[in-house]
Design an enzyme around this catalytic site. Structure first.
Site, mmCIF file in Angstrom:
data_model
loop_
_atom_site.group_PDB
_atom_site.id
_atom_site.type_symbol
_atom_site.label_atom_id
_atom_site.label_comp_id
_atom_site.label_asym_id
_atom_site.label_seq_id
_atom_site.Cartn_x
_atom_site.Cartn_y
_atom_site.Cartn_z
ATOM 1 N N CYS A 24 -54.044 4.564 61.145
ATOM 2 C CA CYS A 24 -54.927 3.969 60.134
ATOM 3 C C CYS A 24 -56.009 4.958 59.730
ATOM 4 C CB CYS A 24 -55.557 2.694 60.692
ATOM 5 S SG CYS A 24 -56.700 1.883 59.555
ATOM 6 N N ASP A 45 -64.303 -17.401 41.155
ATOM 7 C CA ASP A 45 -63.572 -18.650 41.118
ATOM 8 C C ASP A 45 -64.469 -19.684 40.441
ATOM 9 O OD1 ASP A 45 -61.794 -20.693 43.589
ATOM 10 O OD2 ASP A 45 -61.551 -20.432 41.432
ATOM 11 N N ASP A 49 -56.080 -12.765 47.034
ATOM 12 C CA ASP A 49 -57.357 -12.804 47.735
ATOM 13 C C ASP A 49 -57.117 -13.574 49.015
ATOM 14 O OD1 ASP A 49 -57.650 -15.730 46.322
ATOM 15 O OD2 ASP A 49 -58.829 -15.562 48.160
ATOM 16 N N CYS A 103 -58.892 4.217 58.361
ATOM 17 C CA CYS A 103 -60.191 3.574 58.139
ATOM 18 C C CYS A 103 -61.274 4.177 59.027
ATOM 19 C CB CYS A 103 -60.092 2.058 58.352
ATOM 20 S SG CYS A 103 -60.341 1.513 60.051
ATOM 21 N N HIS A 134 -61.803 -2.403 59.320
ATOM 22 C CA HIS A 134 -60.384 -2.142 59.585
ATOM 23 C C HIS A 134 -59.475 -3.138 58.852
ATOM 24 C CE1 HIS A 134 -56.550 -1.345 61.463
ATOM 25 N NE2 HIS A 134 -56.457 -2.646 61.648
ATOM 26 N N CYS A 186 -60.937 3.244 62.819
ATOM 27 C CA CYS A 186 -59.847 3.898 63.548
ATOM 28 C C CYS A 186 -60.012 5.409 63.635
ATOM 29 C CB CYS A 186 -58.501 3.563 62.906
ATOM 30 S SG CYS A 186 -58.101 1.819 63.038
HETATM 31 C C1 LIG Z 1 -64.694 -16.094 46.740
HETATM 32 C C2 LIG Z 1 -63.398 -16.837 46.560
HETATM 33 C C3 LIG Z 1 -62.799 -17.466 47.648
HETATM 34 C C4 LIG Z 1 -61.579 -18.147 47.488
HETATM 35 C C5 LIG Z 1 -60.953 -18.172 46.249
HETATM 36 C C6 LIG Z 1 -59.628 -18.890 46.064
HETATM 37 C C7 LIG Z 1 -59.828 -20.384 46.248
HETATM 38 C C8 LIG Z 1 -58.553 -21.176 46.046
HETATM 39 C C9 LIG Z 1 -57.591 -21.245 47.074
HETATM 40 N N1 LIG Z 1 -57.600 -20.682 48.304
HETATM 41 C C10 LIG Z 1 -56.459 -21.081 48.926
HETATM 42 N N2 LIG Z 1 -55.713 -21.869 48.093
HETATM 43 C C11 LIG Z 1 -56.428 -22.005 46.936
HETATM 44 C C12 LIG Z 1 -56.159 -22.731 45.759
HETATM 45 C C13 LIG Z 1 -57.122 -22.705 44.721
HETATM 46 C C14 LIG Z 1 -56.928 -23.464 43.508
HETATM 47 O O1 LIG Z 1 -55.915 -24.184 43.332
HETATM 48 N N3 LIG Z 1 -57.887 -23.405 42.559
HETATM 49 C C15 LIG Z 1 -59.008 -22.640 42.721
HETATM 50 N N4 LIG Z 1 -59.920 -22.624 41.722
HETATM 51 N N5 LIG Z 1 -59.230 -21.886 43.831
HETATM 52 C C16 LIG Z 1 -58.313 -21.919 44.848
HETATM 53 C C17 LIG Z 1 -61.548 -17.552 45.159
HETATM 54 C C18 LIG Z 1 -62.772 -16.878 45.311
HETATM 55 ZN ZN LIG Z 2 -58.260 0.976 60.917
#
Ligand SMILES: Cc1ccc(CCc2c3nc[nH]c3cc3c(=O)[nH]c(N)nc23)cc1
Ligand SMILES: [Zn+2]
Length: 378
Positions: free
Chosen positions: A313, A102, A275, A315, A344, A318
């Site tokens: 599961c 990110d 993610d 994993c 898990h 489990c």
């Molecule tokens: C290691 C890692 C952790 C988290 C993320 C995503 C983090 C994340 C958001 N998480 C919840 N809502 C989110 C919105 C945005 C967003 O609008 N822009 C960016 N750059 N990241 C977001 C990316 C990498």
């Molecule tokens: Zn499991």
């Protein structure tokens, strides 16, 4: 199917996407310098160059394909130049799968105590030592080139929720200008730069943001500014407005999402990548994810429960350990207890996205979704 159209630049390319039913769900394959990966996919979060409590070997074993790391954190500590000198993030953390980083925008706004945003970028104080720091598109892209991830994100502002229309409008327009600056600063071939769609919770701003970023032509698109406390129906509404405007033959990454019910809805709208810190975070307070909801292994009810967390599961936890044993470890503050619940939860989400992909390929995604939602209590 929509065949993969030749992309000017690389690499997070779409080989094929299989549509299913009238939903926008699709099963694709994502090309990166570290391999070709199946979507829909869940990406474990490894903020500080480690997925908390699990090893790269265990991640590989449970089927992780791409993991996430954070420019904001690594920029502050140990420094992205240091990671570059170590041979890049893959070498540094001994992970030979895909890595996505990110850009740091989100973390600055959510972690940095003090922050000031200007056209140039974002000034903030380090949550580590309180020092004054600054991130701009150019700095964030340079840092991500140093880390050497396969997929990097444009520098953006994640608009807080709720936000006034006027603020959301100005911020979204600035994020688009920052995306252009990110593109210009990105000179590392073999690395895919994704733009991030913003627009707050405003349909028209979402459409403008998506259209503007699509005309700048990126190899993939993040959908940002969601999973920030808005009601789920609002999130789904924003997806409905945004996803159809994004090119079918490019990956869509819904940032920060989420729980299994959100995943199955987002896949229906055509999201490919997810993610969320949720599985690793709740694991650390002894909560396990199951297809019928959450199971707090720490509860006294499981003291003499010699069954695994989930009998179906596959994993490591489990397959080999009981709820009673894991509860004992958690109560005794044994690190191995956290490791087992984390293993898990990660396996559960990785397996869940694999099951969705299979359902899409067998043209039964909509019934898969029905069955799952009926059983899963939020
Ligand atoms: C290691 C890692 C952790 C988290 C993320 C995503 C983090 C994340 C958001 N998480 C919840 N809502 C989110 C919105 C945005 C967003 O609008 N822009 C960016 N750059 N990241 C977001 C990316 C990498
Ligand atoms: Zn499991």
């Amino acid at each position: 199917t929509c065949a993969f159209a030749g992309q000017k630049k690389v690499l997070a390319a779409y080989e094929e996407a299989v549509k299913c039913g009238y939903s926008g769900a699709r099963a694709g394959r994502l090309h990166t310098p570290h391999g070709v990966f199946d979507t829909p996919m869940f990406m474990p979060v490894g903020t500080q160059a480690t997925v908390k409590a699990v090893s790269p070997r265990e991640l590989k074993e449970m089927g992780a394909q791409i993991i996430l790391s954070n420019t904001y954190h690594l920029y502050l500590r140990p420094g992205t130049e240091l990671v570059a000198e170590a041979g890049g993030l893959h070498r540094f953390m001994d992970w030979d799968g895909g890595i996505l980083t990110d850009s740091g925008g989100f973390q600055v706004f959510s972690l940095g105590p003090l922050r000031k945003i200007t056209e140039e970028g974002a000034a903030f104080r380090s949550h580590i030592d309180g020092s004054t720091q600054f991130l701009s598109p150019e700095i964030a892209i340079k840092a991500q080139m140093n880390l050497g991830a396969d997929i990097i994100m444009a520098f953006d502002e994640c608009i807080p929720y709720p936000a006034e229309y006027q603020y959301a409008k100005l911020s979204t327009e600035r994020t688009t200008r920052w995306a252009e600056r990110s593109q210009k600063a990105h000179t590392r071939s073999g690395q895919a730069l994704f733009a991030i769609v913003q627009g707050g919770m405003y349909q028209d701003l979402r459409r403008v943001s998506a259209n503007d970023l699509v005309s700048l032509d990126f190899p993939g698109y993040g959908i940002g500014g969601l999973s920030v406390g808005e009601p789920k129906p609002v999130m789904y509404e924003m997806l409905e407005q945004t996803v159809p405007l994004l090119p079918e033959n490019k990956p869509r990454y819904l940032m920060g999402v989420g729980t299994p019910d959100c995943l199955v809805e987002a896949v229906r709208y055509g999201i490919d990548m997810f993610d969320c810190v949720f599985p690793t975070r709740v694991a650390r307070n002894g909560t396990a994810m199951t297809k019928s909801g959450r199971l707090v292994v720490k509860n006294a009810a499981y003291a003499k429960d010699f069954l695994p967390i989930d009998e179906n599961c596959g994993c490591y936890a489990c397959q080999n350990f009981s709820r009673a044993y894991i509860r004992h470890l958690l109560k005794a503050d044994e690190i191995f207890g956290l490791r087992l619940t984390t293993i898990h939860n990660l396996y559960f989400l990785l397996d869940f996205t694999k099951k969705m992909r299979q359902a899409i390929l067998e043209d039964r995604f909509l019934s898969f979704r029905e069955e799952f939602l009926a059983q899963y209590c939020k």
